[in-house]
Enzyme design. Structure first.
Site, PDB file in Angstrom:
ATOM      1  N   CYS A 194     -10.468   0.761   7.639  1.00 46.75           N
ATOM      2  CA  CYS A 194      -9.843   2.021   8.039  1.00 46.75           C
ATOM      3  C   CYS A 194     -10.435   3.226   7.320  1.00 46.75           C
ATOM      4  O   CYS A 194     -10.562   4.309   7.897  1.00 46.75           O
ATOM      5  CB  CYS A 194      -8.342   1.957   7.792  1.00 46.75           C
ATOM      6  SG  CYS A 194      -7.915   1.372   6.147  1.00 46.75           S
ATOM      7  N   GLU A 254       0.860  -1.202   0.000  1.00 50.01           N
ATOM      8  CA  GLU A 254       0.000   0.000   0.000  1.00 50.01           C
ATOM      9  C   GLU A 254       0.887   1.241   0.000  1.00 50.01           C
ATOM     10  O   GLU A 254       0.723   2.159   0.807  1.00 50.01           O
ATOM     11  CB  GLU A 254      -0.899   0.000   1.239  1.00 50.01           C
ATOM     12  CG  GLU A 254      -1.681  -1.285   1.423  1.00 50.01           C
ATOM     13  CD  GLU A 254      -2.526  -1.306   2.691  1.00 50.01           C
ATOM     14  OE1 GLU A 254      -1.968  -1.046   3.774  1.00 50.01           O
ATOM     15  OE2 GLU A 254      -3.723  -1.568   2.593  1.00 50.01           O
TER      16      GLU A 254
HETATM   17  O1  FUB Z   1      -2.713  -0.438   9.248  1.00 45.56           O
HETATM   18  C1  FUB Z   1      -3.833   0.362   9.560  1.00 45.56           C
HETATM   19  C2  FUB Z   1      -4.523   0.804   8.295  1.00 45.56           C
HETATM   20  O2  FUB Z   1      -4.990  -0.328   7.580  1.00 45.56           O
HETATM   21  C3  FUB Z   1      -3.617   1.500   7.324  1.00 45.56           C
HETATM   22  O3  FUB Z   1      -3.512   2.859   7.521  1.00 45.56           O
HETATM   23  C4  FUB Z   1      -4.247   1.175   6.027  1.00 45.56           C
HETATM   24  O4  FUB Z   1      -3.386   1.368   4.943  1.00 45.56           O
HETATM   25  C5  FUB Z   1      -4.661  -0.253   6.205  1.00 45.56           C
HETATM   26  O5  FUB Z   1      -3.596  -1.102   5.945  1.00 45.56           O
HETATM   27 ZN    ZN Z   2      -7.881   3.207   4.719  1.00 39.51          ZN
END
Ligand code: FUB
Ligand code: ZN
Length: 657
Positions: free
Chosen positions: A423, A327
């Site tokens: 999230c 990501e």
């Molecule tokens: O790891 C916590 C949240 O979940 C991150 O900010 C997002 O990218 C997702 O992976």
């Molecule tokens: Zn998110």
């Protein structure tokens, strides 16, 4: 330390929004998203993945206080991701903001109830993370790198500060102050403590926010420690991994500890690298710290990182994080439109960073990015009925590819009801619900307006109480009327109006007379005595603009995108048929702009002359190069944020020239 030019954003309480574009979004958050998410957090959405979030808190509360009975069987265990706690924290934050602009006793009661359960789960020493309370407190603080304790802590700090600011109630705030003390007993520079920092940043900016409420230097000190200690040798994450026999998921990747922005000290980081949300949350915290302390090196690092993102790694929509792998950011000018990650949270984090950069030095370049993310890559994350969400925000969608190409599995062509890793939806709720805090900012004697939307704001500037009312139909129209009221018989101060980077020409009138203003760092500055009834009229020319990208962006070569004002446009299958990649832009002269109030909750659409390549024999893959045969085909563009609200289909932002 030079803190002379620092400005502070308004608090959520100081700006009341009444805007034809944003108020419907805010109302959707209040009436649909907040209640829907409350149900989701309590596992009451049929056919959606359970969240387990409130169930975890109830279970943790029962374990902490055996006399309590929330009806959760003891043997059921923890559910969801390690950072499930953060979802309720974000919900509390969003719900609290909404109470500021729409008091709601029932919601307030729900909030109080949730906070009671959360506080029941808190340990005697202040610790508060259900993953470890349920799974074994002996393992707490053994994996700061991956287990998100300090991330959940940070989100709860934000929630506690927001709840306190909105309601004046201290219960959650006091609980979090105790949790901060607990963390400081375990982590810090002193001998015997862990010399660690968050694996997923946010606690940095959240502690600084807490400091804003408590004025307790220890909160600022802990934030600075987290920032300064990051990436120092010996590397804490390396030691922690070895000491506790933890996994290191990125050991085979090129990112290594830069996945967590921990491969080097933060002041030595010059490119945005690693996990995108983590990165921009860190940079936002660094900017806060630089603003408060006047730390020039830290500010320089923020400026360099911001310039790297805005100049080399950001999509035209304000989305960031090109790669689904981790990501993460990838490399400069790598901006694939179809395999993009562009997580909604990352765009939100970039808005946090941009807003904080404005607070160090108001520059239109920062507010341009803030505006770009808000009108495009952030609100694209939510359906127009407020019931479905994108995690990934592509700039090009092909349903068959999303279905059959494993490289595109993350790219959904329809927004989802909820996610196992949820999230983004509550993050959207909290930023939109707190939009009032993004519109203006203030330094000692200068008032700045960064965003144009209908609002009434008040502040004290030049020693006087000042109120100003903004009326506009931005972003669909370029006219903005600002009226000063209640200036207590005249207040002398400088007022800076942002001239957006997309704007090529504008006019500014003061009380009906054309006025010339010096433009400084992208703000038209007017220094004078402001009186009750003074009226400014700012009119931006808002033509349809064809935008091209740097020649280094391979994916956009030979293509252009359409923008009007801050809004990025796209072509959708619903308006233009299939095979959008066979369309070409015609001449800009033949374009028209129409506001359609019944389309997509009211949007301005652009009709643009275009061409379509004539049909090609289905079973012929190659042929000697020939001139393409083109037929006229009018193109209809809609705002990018509103795509995927009319069923699945193709979409593209960049169109062949
Ligand atoms: O790891 C916590 C949240 O979940 C991150 O900010 C997002 O990218 C997702 O992976
Ligand atoms: Zn998110």
């Amino acid at each position: 330390m030079d803190t002379s030019n620092q400005s502070t954003p308004f608090s959520i309480r100081d700006t009341a929004i009444n805007d034809s574009f944003w108020s419907p979004f805010m109302e959707r958050i209040r009436t649909k998203v907040i209640p829907y998410q409350w149900d989701a957090l309590n596992d009451r959405i049929p056919d959606a993945e359970p969240s387990y979030c409130m169930r975890n808190f109830k279970l943790a509360a029962e374990l902490t206080h055996p006399e309590l009975d929330y009806g959760v069987p003891g043997d059921i265990g923890y559910g969801g991701t390690v950072f499930q706690d953060s979802d309720i924290a974000k919900w509390i934050e969003a719900a609290s903001y909404s109470l500021v602009w729409h008091p709601d006793p029932e919601l307030e009661k729900n909030l109080d109830g949730a906070i009671d359960i959360i506080c029941d789960a808190q340990q005697k020493d202040g610790y508060l993370d259900t993953y470890y309370i349920i799974n074994g407190l002996d393992r707490r603080f053994t994996n700061l790198k991956d287990n998100h304790e300090l991330y959940c802590f940070g989100h709860f700090l934000e929630a506690a500060a927001a709840h306190y600011e909105a309601t004046g109630k201290r219960k959650l705030l006091d609980a979090l102050i105790r949790y901060a003390e607990c963390i400081s007993r375990h982590i810090g520079p002193e001998e015997g403590k862990l010399h660690g920092y968050p694996g997923h940043e946010i606690a940095e900016m959240a502690l600084i926010r807490l400091y804003g409420v408590t004025k307790d230097e220890r909160h600022l000190k802990l934030a600075r420690y987290f920032i300064d200690q990051r990436g120092q040798r010996p590397l804490y994450f390396e030691e922690e991994t070895q000491r506790n026999n933890n996994d290191f998921p990125w050991k085979d990747s090129y990112m290594q500890y830069q996945y967590y922005q921990a491969g080097k000290p933060v002041r030595d980081q010059h490119r945005a690298e690693g996990h995108a949300v983590r990165a921009v949350y860190l940079y936002a915290g660094m900017a806060d710290a630089a603003r408060l302390t006047g730390d020039k090196k830290l500010r320089d690092a923020c400026e360099t990182l911001f310039a790297n993102i805005a100049g080399k790694q950001m999509y035209i929509t304000g989305s960031i994080g090109q790669s689904a792998y981790g990501e993460s950011f990838s490399y400069d000018y790598d901006l694939p439109n179809d395999t993009v990650y562009g997580e909604t949270c990352a765009a939100i984090g970039l808005a946090f960073f941009a807003r904080r950069m404005c607070s160090i030095t108001p520059r239109s370049a920062y507010a341009d990015v803030l505006e770009k993310t808000l009108y495009n890559g952030i609100i694209s994350g939510m359906s127009l009925d407020g019931r479905a969400f994108f995690y990934v925000n592509p700039l090009e969608a092909l349903p068959e590819a999303s279905l059959k190409d494993p490289r595109m599995r993350h790219v959904k062509i329809e927004r989802q009801k909820w996610f196992a890793c949820a999230c983004c939806p509550p993050n959207l709720a909290r930023i939109i619900a707190s939009l009032g805090a993004y519109v203006h900012s203030l330094n000692v004697d200068t008032l700045y307006t960064h965003l144009y939307l209908g609002n009434e704001a008040k502040c004290t500037v030049g020693g006087k109480e000042v109120s100003l009312k903004t009326e506009t139909r931005y972003p669909w129209e370029g006219r903005i009327d600002i009226t000063f009221t209640a200036t207590s018989g005249g207040a002398f101060f400088a007022y800076g109006l942002r001239i957006p980077g997309w704007c090529r020409s504008y006019t500014l009138e003061l009380n009906g007379e054309k006025t010339a203003a010096v433009v400084q760092d992208g703000y038209a500055m007017l220094k004078r005595e402001w009186r009750d009834g003074d009226r400014l009229t700012l009119v931006f020319d808002m033509p349809v603009t064809l935008v091209e990208s740097s020649p280094h962006v391979r994916e956009n070569r030979g293509k252009a995108a359409l923008m009007r004002g801050p809004v990025v446009y796209c072509l959708e299958e619903a308006d233009n048929g299939k095979e959008l990649y066979r369309l070409r832009l015609g001449t800009p002269a033949a374009c028209s702009v129409t506001y359609e109030k019944d389309l997509l909750e009211g949007v301005t659409v652009i009709s643009f002359a275009g061409k379509r390549e004539k049909d090609w024999p289905k079973d012929e893959l190659y042929r000697p190069l020939d001139d393409p045969v083109l037929e006229d085909r009018p193109l209809r563009f809609i705002p990018y944020y509103a795509w995927a609200n009319r069923g699945p289909g193709e979409m593209t932002v960049w169109v062949n020239r």
